[in-house]
Structures are given as structure tokens and as C-alpha cells.
Write a protein that holds these residues in place. Structure first.
Motif, PDB file in Angstrom:
ATOM      1  N   UNK A  14      42.495  34.809  33.761  1.00 53.24           N
ATOM      2  CA  UNK A  14      41.652  34.908  34.943  1.00 53.24           C
ATOM      3  C   UNK A  14      41.729  33.647  35.793  1.00 53.24           C
ATOM      4  N   UNK A  15      41.781  33.851  37.080  1.00 54.72           N
ATOM      5  CA  UNK A  15      41.998  32.703  37.946  1.00 54.72           C
ATOM      6  C   UNK A  15      41.076  32.761  39.154  1.00 54.72           C
ATOM      7  N   UNK A  16      41.128  31.705  39.929  1.00 56.19           N
ATOM      8  CA  UNK A  16      40.298  31.622  41.128  1.00 56.19           C
ATOM      9  C   UNK A  16      41.124  31.942  42.357  1.00 56.19           C
ATOM     10  N   UNK A  17      40.431  32.254  43.424  1.00 51.74           N
ATOM     11  CA  UNK A  17      41.105  32.477  44.689  1.00 51.74           C
ATOM     12  C   UNK A  17      41.617  31.120  45.182  1.00 51.74           C
ATOM     13  N   UNK A 151      41.718  53.406  49.471  1.00 51.02           N
ATOM     14  CA  UNK A 151      42.035  53.007  48.096  1.00 51.02           C
ATOM     15  C   UNK A 151      40.766  52.907  47.252  1.00 51.02           C
ATOM     16  N   UNK A 152      40.424  53.961  46.521  1.00 49.44           N
ATOM     17  CA  UNK A 152      39.281  53.867  45.606  1.00 49.44           C
ATOM     18  C   UNK A 152      39.691  53.072  44.366  1.00 49.44           C
ATOM     19  N   UNK A 153      38.757  52.361  43.787  1.00 49.28           N
ATOM     20  CA  UNK A 153      39.087  51.630  42.559  1.00 49.28           C
ATOM     21  C   UNK A 153      37.989  51.786  41.520  1.00 49.28           C
ATOM     22  N   UNK A 154      38.366  51.600  40.256  1.00 47.33           N
ATOM     23  CA  UNK A 154      37.395  51.595  39.164  1.00 47.33           C
ATOM     24  C   UNK A 154      37.090  50.150  38.810  1.00 47.33           C
ATOM     25  N   UNK A 155      35.968  49.960  38.123  1.00 50.50           N
ATOM     26  CA  UNK A 155      35.650  48.620  37.654  1.00 50.50           C
ATOM     27  C   UNK A 155      35.852  48.547  36.150  1.00 50.50           C
ATOM     28  N   UNK A 156      36.497  47.479  35.716  1.00 51.45           N
ATOM     29  CA  UNK A 156      36.723  47.251  34.290  1.00 51.45           C
ATOM     30  C   UNK A 156      36.068  45.921  33.954  1.00 51.45           C
ATOM     31  N   UNK A 157      35.351  45.873  32.835  1.00 47.89           N
ATOM     32  CA  UNK A 157      34.716  44.609  32.453  1.00 47.89           C
ATOM     33  C   UNK A 157      35.505  43.958  31.332  1.00 47.89           C
ATOM     34  N   UNK A 158      35.899  42.701  31.570  1.00 49.40           N
ATOM     35  CA  UNK A 158      36.607  41.930  30.539  1.00 49.40           C
ATOM     36  C   UNK A 158      35.968  40.557  30.493  1.00 49.40           C
ATOM     37  N   UNK A 159      35.568  40.107  29.331  1.00 47.23           N
ATOM     38  CA  UNK A 159      34.936  38.789  29.160  1.00 47.23           C
ATOM     39  C   UNK A 159      33.848  38.561  30.212  1.00 47.23           C
ATOM     40  N   UNK A 160      32.988  39.538  30.330  1.00 47.91           N
ATOM     41  CA  UNK A 160      31.846  39.442  31.253  1.00 47.91           C
ATOM     42  C   UNK A 160      32.233  39.347  32.722  1.00 47.91           C
ATOM     43  N   UNK A 161      33.466  39.652  33.045  1.00 41.33           N
ATOM     44  CA  UNK A 161      33.842  39.654  34.460  1.00 41.33           C
ATOM     45  C   UNK A 161      34.296  41.054  34.842  1.00 41.33           C
ATOM     46  N   UNK A 162      34.133  41.334  36.125  1.00 52.52           N
ATOM     47  CA  UNK A 162      34.459  42.668  36.608  1.00 52.52           C
ATOM     48  C   UNK A 162      35.805  42.642  37.327  1.00 52.52           C
ATOM     49  N   UNK A 227      48.248  45.984  44.165  1.00 49.31           N
ATOM     50  CA  UNK A 227      46.809  45.739  44.064  1.00 49.31           C
ATOM     51  C   UNK A 227      46.381  45.500  42.621  1.00 49.31           C
ATOM     52  N   UNK A 228      46.965  46.241  41.687  1.00 52.27           N
ATOM     53  CA  UNK A 228      46.575  46.050  40.294  1.00 52.27           C
ATOM     54  C   UNK A 228      47.011  44.691  39.773  1.00 52.27           C
ATOM     55  N   UNK A 229      48.146  44.198  40.255  1.00 51.37           N
ATOM     56  CA  UNK A 229      48.576  42.856  39.889  1.00 51.37           C
ATOM     57  C   UNK A 229      47.536  41.837  40.335  1.00 51.37           C
ATOM     58  N   UNK A 230      47.123  41.968  41.573  1.00 54.49           N
ATOM     59  CA  UNK A 230      46.132  41.076  42.176  1.00 54.49           C
ATOM     60  C   UNK A 230      44.781  41.195  41.455  1.00 54.49           C
ATOM     61  N   UNK A 231      44.332  42.435  41.290  1.00 52.54           N
ATOM     62  CA  UNK A 231      43.040  42.698  40.649  1.00 52.54           C
ATOM     63  C   UNK A 231      43.019  42.241  39.191  1.00 52.54           C
ATOM     64  N   UNK A 232      44.165  42.276  38.515  1.00 49.83           N
ATOM     65  CA  UNK A 232      44.174  41.918  37.095  1.00 49.83           C
ATOM     66  C   UNK A 232      43.963  40.417  36.923  1.00 49.83           C
ATOM     67  N   UNK A 233      44.208  39.651  37.966  1.00 52.87           N
ATOM     68  CA  UNK A 233      44.079  38.199  37.860  1.00 52.87           C
ATOM     69  C   UNK A 233      42.786  37.678  38.468  1.00 52.87           C
ATOM     70  N   UNK A 234      42.298  38.383  39.447  1.00 51.76           N
ATOM     71  CA  UNK A 234      41.158  37.867  40.188  1.00 51.76           C
ATOM     72  C   UNK A 234      39.967  38.816  39.994  1.00 51.76           C
ATOM     73  N   UNK A 235      38.934  38.312  39.311  1.00 47.70           N
ATOM     74  CA  UNK A 235      37.774  39.175  39.110  1.00 47.70           C
ATOM     75  C   UNK A 235      37.012  39.295  40.431  1.00 47.70           C
ATOM     76  N   UNK A 236      36.204  40.304  40.545  1.00 52.04           N
ATOM     77  CA  UNK A 236      35.408  40.481  41.766  1.00 52.04           C
ATOM     78  C   UNK A 236      34.408  39.337  41.914  1.00 52.04           C
ATOM     79  N   UNK A 237      33.992  38.762  40.782  1.00 55.61           N
ATOM     80  CA  UNK A 237      33.069  37.611  40.846  1.00 55.61           C
ATOM     81  C   UNK A 237      33.761  36.389  41.462  1.00 55.61           C
ATOM     82  N   UNK A 238      35.074  36.280  41.241  1.00 48.26           N
ATOM     83  CA  UNK A 238      35.817  35.167  41.835  1.00 48.26           C
ATOM     84  C   UNK A 238      36.241  35.469  43.276  1.00 48.26           C
TER      85      UNK A 238
END
Ligand SMILES: *[C@@H]1O[C@H](CO)[C@@H](O)[C@H](O)[C@H]1NC(C)=O
Ligand SMILES: *[C@@H]1O[C@H](CO)[C@@H](O)[C@H](O)[C@H]1NC(C)=O
Ligand SMILES: *[C@@H]1O[C@H](CO)[C@@H](O)[C@H](O)[C@H]1NC(C)=O
Ligand SMILES: *[C@@H]1O[C@H](CO)[C@@H](O)[C@H](O)[C@H]1NC(C)=O
Ligand SMILES: *[C@@H]1O[C@H](CO)[C@@H](O)[C@H](O)[C@H]1NC(C)=O
Length: 241
Positions: A14-17, A151-162, A227-238
Motif C-alpha cells: 500500500x502506498x500514498x498518492x 465504471x462501477x467498482x466494489x470495495x475490498x477491505x485489506x488491513x483495515x483499508x478500503x 484501474x485495478x492496478x491503480x486501485x490495488x496500490x492506493x486505498x481510498x483512504x489514501x
């Protein structure tokens, strides 16, 4: 239909913007406006790769291989495009870009003033009952491509991040013109090659309407992967404050 899209290998978790991208506060009243500005600003910066958030360079965008067997009313052929480069996508004019966190959907509408592509191609079949066959270099220029995305998306929670995850999307649009140049058709028979390029260019609109669904399917696959590449690295919280 088979599609191989350039995938960036990255082992970062997980990374930051990156700080050069604008961030919006999800509780601010002007969130919609902020997101549109952030997207416009971000798009312009995709003239290099951002490995950590898995965003590709758009100038040019490299696509390793696109191959298709197309059977439509006017078109019957198998085609393989390799080592494609697309120029012009970063200059898209975003008229709308909505990242709706409640509805979990991204909606966008944009104009690409000009996209130029170069690929090496191999093709065999018929177009409007005229044989087309050859391999060599090709160039296609699209002008004023008006594109809408949903583009609809689902939310996945990993290590308390979405994290967002995309499984399908809708793309629609049509350019104002398309210009084709396929070199070396029919083993370099110049007369026959010229005639078929002329046929493509004279009838581009009808041919586009005929083949659109097949080709937009490829565009969808590419977008989903991107988009999945991007989303897999950057949580919505970040991605948002
Ligand atoms: C095809 O394009 C490639 C890359 O642009 C170039 O290196 C090659 O010489 C071209 N081949 C021909 C036959 O023009
Ligand atoms: C682009 O397409 C959208 C949706 O179809 C339409 O509302 C808009 O007016 C179009 N814009 C241009 C500049 O053609
Ligand atoms: C996730 O968040 C909850 C509540 O905030 C906390 O109790 C828990 O320890 C967190 N888990 C991890 C793996 O960080
Ligand atoms: C399609 O292309 C052919 C050959 O260039 C041309 O004669 C014909 O008028 C075109 N058809 C349409 C509908 O434009
Ligand atoms: C986001 O905005 C809210 C309300 O204006 C504010 O309370 C909060 O501190 C902001 N968050 C950040 C990280 O700036």
C-alpha cells in the motif's frame, strides 16, 4: 478475443498518492469540483510512469498485443496488432469526472482531440467483401473522440483499508474522423494496397459502427486492468483526505 496489456510489475505494498497529484477531502462541500480538477491535473502528468501507484505513461501508451477475430456484417478478418503505441491520450479534455464514493461509481466524459497509434499488424480476411491481407506497419489517427465512461467498482477491505476493484465498465463514443494507413498490404502490391486503404478511409464511419462493440471491448479490458492496478496500490483512504 485475446488481449495482452502491458502490466507493471511492482512489489510495493500500500502506498500514498505522490505529492504532485492533487488530493480532495471527501467531506468538503465542493468535492465534485475538486475531483474534476484533480483528475484534469493528474491526467496531464501521465507523461511518465508512476510505478508505485501503477499508473502507466500515456505518451505514448504501450500495448504489447491486441488480437481479434472479427465477424460482423461488413468485416470478417483475423487481426493481430503488436507493439502498439498510442499518443495523445494525456491531452484528453475531461468535461466530466465524477468519483462517487456513495454510489461507488466513476463517471466521466471526455474529448480526445487526437489519438495517433502505430502498431505492427497482421491481417487476413475481407472488409465489405473486399479481400484484405498483409503484414507490416500501420498507423491510425482518430480525431475528436468523444468518450463516455461508466465504471462501477466494489470495495475490498485489506488491513483495515478500503480498496476499489473494478469488474466491468461501460464505454461509448465515436470519433469525428479516422484515418488508416496500412503499409505493405498484399506483400507490397502498391495499387491493391492503395485501393484497400482508400476503401477503409472512405467508409470509416460505417466500418467503425460495425466494429465498435468488438473494439470497445478491448478498450474496456485495458481500462479495467489499468484501474485495478491503480486501485490495488492506493486505498481510498489514501486517495482522499
Ligand atoms: C516499422 O516500424 C518500426 C518502428 O517504428 C520501424 O523500426 C521499422 O523500420 C518499420 N518497418 C518498415 C518496413 O517500415
Ligand atoms: C460528447 O458526448 C456527450 C454524450 O453523448 C454529449 O453530451 C456532448 O455534447 C458531446 N460533446 C461534444 C463536444 O461533442
Ligand atoms: C483495524 O481497526 C480496528 C478498529 O479501528 C482495530 O481494533 C484493529 O486492531 C485494526 N486492525 C489492524 C490489522 O490494523
Ligand atoms: C466505400 O469505399 C468505396 C471505395 O473507396 C467508395 O467507392 C464508396 O463510395 C464508399 N462507400 C460509402 C458509403 O462511402
Ligand atoms: C476534511 O474536511 C473536514 C471538514 O471541513 C475537516 O474537519 C477535516 O480536518 C479535513 N481533513 C483533512 C485531512 O484535511
Amino acid at each position: 478475443m485475446k488481449l495482452v496489456f502491458l502490466v507493471f510489475v511492482s512489489i510495493a505494498v500500500a502506498t500514498k498518492l505522490p505529492p504532485n497529484f492533487k488530493k480532495c477531502n471527501r467531506t468538503e462541500p465542493d468535492l465534485e469540483k475538486c475531483v474534476l480538477e484533480a483528475a484534469r491535473d493528474g491526467l496531464k502528468q501521465l507523461t511518465r510512469t508512476y510505478k508505485k501507484i501503477r499508473l502507466p505513461n500515456l505518451e505514448p501508451l504501450d500495448v504489447v498485443e491486441l488480437s481479434a477475430r472479427v465477424e460482423t456484417r461488413l468485416i470478417h478478418f483475423s487481426e493481430t496488432l503488436r507493439n502498439c503505441k498510442f499518443w495523445g491520450l494525456s491531452r484528453s479534455v475531461l468535461e466530466k469526472f465524477e468519483f462517487n464514493l456513495d454510489e461507488k461509481v466513476i463517471k466521466s466524459q471526455f474529448i480526445v482531440p487526437e489519438v495517433r497509434t502505430k502498431c505492427s499488424y497482421q491481417i487476413d480476411g475481407t472488409i465489405m467483401s473486399v479481400p484484405i491481407r498483409g503484414k507490416g506497419n500501420s498507423s491510425i489517427i482518430f480525431k475528436h473522440f468523444n468518450v463516455t465512461l461508466y465504471v462501477p467498482y466494489d470495495e475490498i477491505t485489506k488491513r483495515n483499508k478500503t480498496y476499489g476493484h473494478v469488474t466491468s465498465c461501460e464505454i461509448d463514443g465515436k470519433p469525428e474522423s479516422i484515418h488508416f494507413q496500412l503499409d505493405n498490404l498484399f506483400n507490397g502490391d502498391e495499387e491493391a494496397g492503395k485501393r484497400v486503404n482508400q476503401l477503409l478511409n472512405d467508409n470509416w464511419s460505417e466500418l467503425y459502427d460495425d466494429i465498435k462493440d468488438d473494439y470497445l471491448k478491448m478498450g474496456k479490458q485495458m481500462l479495467i486492468q489499468l484501474l485495478n492496478g491503480f486501485f490495488s496500490k492506493l486505498s481510498l483512504e489514501e486517495a482522499f483526505d
